[in-house]
Scaffold this active site. Structure first.
Site, short mmCIF file in Angstrom:
data_model
loop_
_atom_site.label_atom_id
_atom_site.label_comp_id
_atom_site.label_asym_id
_atom_site.label_seq_id
_atom_site.Cartn_x
_atom_site.Cartn_y
_atom_site.Cartn_z
N CYS A 63 43.58 36.55 43.44
CA CYS A 63 42.43 36.54 44.36
C CYS A 63 41.40 37.52 43.78
O CYS A 63 41.47 37.85 42.60
CB CYS A 63 42.85 36.87 45.80
N THR A 65 40.82 40.80 44.25
CA THR A 65 41.44 42.06 43.81
C THR A 65 42.94 41.92 43.52
O THR A 65 43.53 42.84 42.94
CB THR A 65 41.33 43.11 44.93
C1 RB5 Z 1 37.65 36.91 48.99
O1 RB5 Z 1 36.28 37.20 49.03
C2 RB5 Z 1 38.44 38.19 48.76
O2 RB5 Z 1 38.50 38.93 49.94
C3 RB5 Z 1 39.80 37.86 48.23
O3 RB5 Z 1 39.67 37.15 47.04
C4 RB5 Z 1 40.73 39.02 47.90
O4 RB5 Z 1 40.11 39.95 47.07
C5 RB5 Z 1 41.45 39.66 49.01
O5 RB5 Z 1 42.24 40.57 48.84
#
Ligand code: RB5
Length: 144
Positions: A63, A65
């Site tokens: 995702c 992060t």
């Molecule tokens: C999506 O914008 C973001 O919140 C997701 O990809 C992730 O980083 C969540 O932990």
């Protein structure tokens, strides 16, 4: 077979890993998404269920992060998910933690590093021995 999934932030990294590691002989089951906005816990659940059902041996989740994916994946009994961003931690989480899911951040790592870490994760075997006792203690916590 490796289950792999991402949210909308991780599509490029997911596709790079699939292309590069398929060429090296790994087989992937792609659990989405394909770029449409989606909620990362839904994808984390799909990948973890592939592992818990025995259809896949390990999983990769991406995702923005990697943090949301790792929180969601670690809610599943029997899943040990590690957020990976360097080669030492990636190697040792397999050697010592026998993690069955790796999580990565597409907005914090490049596709090249992500692919290299995925290969380390998939090619490193659990050492067992004293580390199994510690994993058994984690399972005991999970079962409380
Ligand atoms: C999506 O914008 C973001 O919140 C997701 O990809 C992730 O980083 C969540 O932990």
């Amino acid at each position: 077979m490796i289950a792999i999934g991402c949210d909308h932030a991780g599509v490029e990294m997911k596709n790079t890993i699939i292309a590069e590691l398929t060429a090296k002989g790994y087989e992937f089951k792609d659990m989405g998404c394909n770029g449409e906005p989606c909620d990362y816990p839904v994808i984390a659940a799909a990948v973890c269920e592939e592992i818990l059902s025995g259809s896949c041996e390990k999983g990769i989740l991406i995702c923005g992060t990697g943090i949301g994916m790792s929180i969601a994946a670690n809610k599943f009994k029997g899943i040990r998910a590690a957020l990976c961003s360097d080669s030492f931690s990636t190697k040792f989480t397999r050697l010592h933690n026998n993690t069955n899911v790796m999580c990565m951040g597409a907005r914090t790592l490049g596709c090249g590093l992500g692919t290299e870490l995925a290969e380390i994760f998939l090619s490193t075997e659990f050492e067992g021995g004293r580390h199994q006792r510690r994993l058994d203690l984690i399972t005991e916590i999970e079962n409380r």
